[in-house]
Enzyme design. Structure first.
Site, short mmCIF file in Angstrom:
data_model
loop_
_atom_site.label_atom_id
_atom_site.label_comp_id
_atom_site.label_asym_id
_atom_site.label_seq_id
_atom_site.Cartn_x
_atom_site.Cartn_y
_atom_site.Cartn_z
N CYS A 1 14.71 -4.04 -4.25
CA CYS A 1 15.47 -3.13 -5.10
C CYS A 1 14.56 -2.21 -5.91
O CYS A 1 14.44 -2.35 -7.13
CB CYS A 1 16.39 -3.93 -6.01
SG CYS A 1 17.45 -5.01 -5.05
N ARG B 1 0.80 -1.23 0.00
CA ARG B 1 0.00 0.00 0.00
C ARG B 1 0.83 1.28 0.00
O ARG B 1 0.51 2.20 -0.76
CB ARG B 1 -1.00 0.00 1.16
CG ARG B 1 -1.99 -1.19 1.08
CD ARG B 1 -3.08 -1.12 2.15
NE ARG B 1 -3.95 0.02 1.92
CZ ARG B 1 -3.90 1.15 2.58
NH1 ARG B 1 -3.04 1.32 3.55
NH2 ARG B 1 -4.69 2.14 2.26
#
Ligand SMILES: *Cc1c(COP(=O)(O)O)cnc(C)c1O
Length: 445
Positions: free
Chosen positions: A375, A327
């Site tokens: 990443c 979220r």
């Protein structure tokens, strides 16, 4: 502690500085099950669902829990046992709802892209209603039903074109959204449905968005839906139910959404006044809440791996990431954060037991960006949080019960977290932690 801490659910509390959820010591849970770890409160879910039951007392109504908010089987079982129906958006969610003991006739099937295979499976299961989202889907369903010699109950999801005043990504009731059928197409679509074999018209449906914090958009949507019901009535089409969707918001930070009783009370009064005025039967009412039932039942527990201090920013790098809780990355949403063992309590513990535990030594108070190991620059969980942290400390990310685990992925080949259901001091693993074997198993070199 200097200032009284406030929590988004009464099922969270602190005892001797340690956070408990539904009577379960979260520090002990972490020792047993590791992090990242989702923990849910059964009591919170029961209370939240009971609020909906109270709100519809005396009405002919069904509360269909929106499975996508949190689809863990044991949460679904808990809700099915309380009489919940289910709002599903895929064959997978249908399988979950049935597995959890959901009654097929209390299932509504929503979603803009139901495949033929999904329509077939839902017809075979005998779901209560298909919420049709386009004329093309209507034709497809009619063909599938005829081929099977069955009749599909339908309601048309209409798009009332009201602004739910929420984040653009979770607003669904505006004309420009992909959901539902525009109001000016609705009559023609119902007239087509009325003459299609294999189709039985039972209702109308709308769902205007998520994390809605005011009652007004619901009332506006209902006005437009009732105008459509009148129009349909004039054309000889009678509806038996009004499904007003879900979307009621919760408090993440400082929102003050109305209660289900307030919203449903207002809507039901409006429908009753309309029915009396037009001398019609009171239609059956349906609601599809997700977030407002499970959002504040859960926390995501995560351990601090590293603290990284740079010239203009301090980072707390934790072992949960956007693949666990999407979220913040997706909607820039806010989740409260608090330490499982409060900094004061940790300090006392060190003082009394000596600083034997590396995790409780050398704490640094700062304003941290709390980020995961994935990443992506978008992989953050909280920004500018005032925390006193050391390596190994466990942070509870609050309000993580809805659209947390259900949106989790294996990005970066990260196994998904375990899930625990806490209930009055007892804890049960309701989903074990994924293993690398689970992840690599389906692949072939
Ligand atoms: C997502 C969704 C819901 C539930 O929304 P919440 O904001 O979680 O209450 C209900 N109905 C439909 C059609 C949905 O897509």
């Amino acid at each position: 502690m200097s200032k009284q801490e406030t929590f988004p659910t009464p099922f969270l509390s602190r005892k001797d500085g340690v956070l408990h959820l539904d009577g379960v010591n979260l520090e002990q849970l972490v020792q047993q099950h590791g992090t990242p770890l989702y923990v849910y409160s059964a009591g919170h879910i029961r209370d939240a669902f009971s609020q909906y039951l109270d709100a519809v007392k005396g009405l002919d109504a069904t509360i269909c829990y929106a499975v996508k908010a949190n689809s863990n089987l044991s949460l679904l079982r808990l809700l099915a046992d309380m009489g919940a129906g289910f709002d599903i958006v895929s064959a997978g969610e249908l399988a979950r709802a049935l597995e959890a003991g959901g009654k097929p006739e209390k299932i509504v099937f929503s979603g803009v892209g139901k495949s033929t295979a999904e329509l077939e499976m839902a017809l075979d299961a005998g779901v209560g209603c298909f919420n049709i989202e386009s004329p093309a889907e209507l034709e497809r369903l009619a063909a599938v039903a005829q081929r099977k010699g069955k009749v599909a109950n339908i309601s048309l999801r209409v798009n009332p074109d009201v602004d739910a005043k929420t984040h653009p990504y979770i607003s669904t009731g505006l004309k420009e959204n992909k959901f539902g059928v525009a109001m000016d197409q609705a009559l023609a679509t119902y007239q087509r449905a009325a003459v299609l074999p294999g189709i039985r018209i039972v209702g109308v449906d709308c769902h205007i968005g998520s994390q809605i914090t005011q009652a007004q958009p619901y009332a506006d949507a209902l006005d437009r839906v009732l105008a459509l019901v009148d129009l349909l009535h004039d054309h000889g089409i009678t509806l038996h139910h009004l499904d007003l969707g879900g979307g009621l918001g919760i408090c993440y930070k400082d929102e003050t959404p109305p209660s289900p009783q307030t919203v449903i009370g207002e809507l039901a009064a409006k429908v009753r006044a309309w029915a009396d005025k037009n001398r019609r039967d009171m239609p059956k009412l349906m609601f599809e809440p997700g977030r407002s039932i499970v959002g504040n039942c859960g926390v995501l527990l995560t351990s601090v791996e590293y603290l990284k201090h740079s010239e203009d920013k301090d980072f707390a790098i934790v072992d949960a990431a956007m693949n666990d809780l999407m979220r913040p990355a997706m909607y820039e949403s806010y989740h409260g954060m608090t330490l499982v063992r409060s900094a004061d309590a940790a300090h006392q513990k060190d003082a009394t037991h000596g600083a034997h535990n590396a995790s409780h030594s050398s704490k640094t108070s700062s304003t941290y960006d709390v980020v995961g190991p994935v990443c992506e620059t978008g992989d953050w969980l909280g920004r500018k949080r005032h925390l006193t942290l050391g390596e190994g400390d466990v942070i509870a990310i609050l309000s993580a019960g809805a659209y947390g685990m259900s949106m989790a992925s294996n990005y970066n080949t990260r196994p998904r977290a375990a899930e625990i259901l806490a209930d009055a001091g007892r804890a049960r693993v309701v989903r074990r932690r994924e293993t690398l074997t689970d992840l690599l198993g389906p692949e072939r070199v």
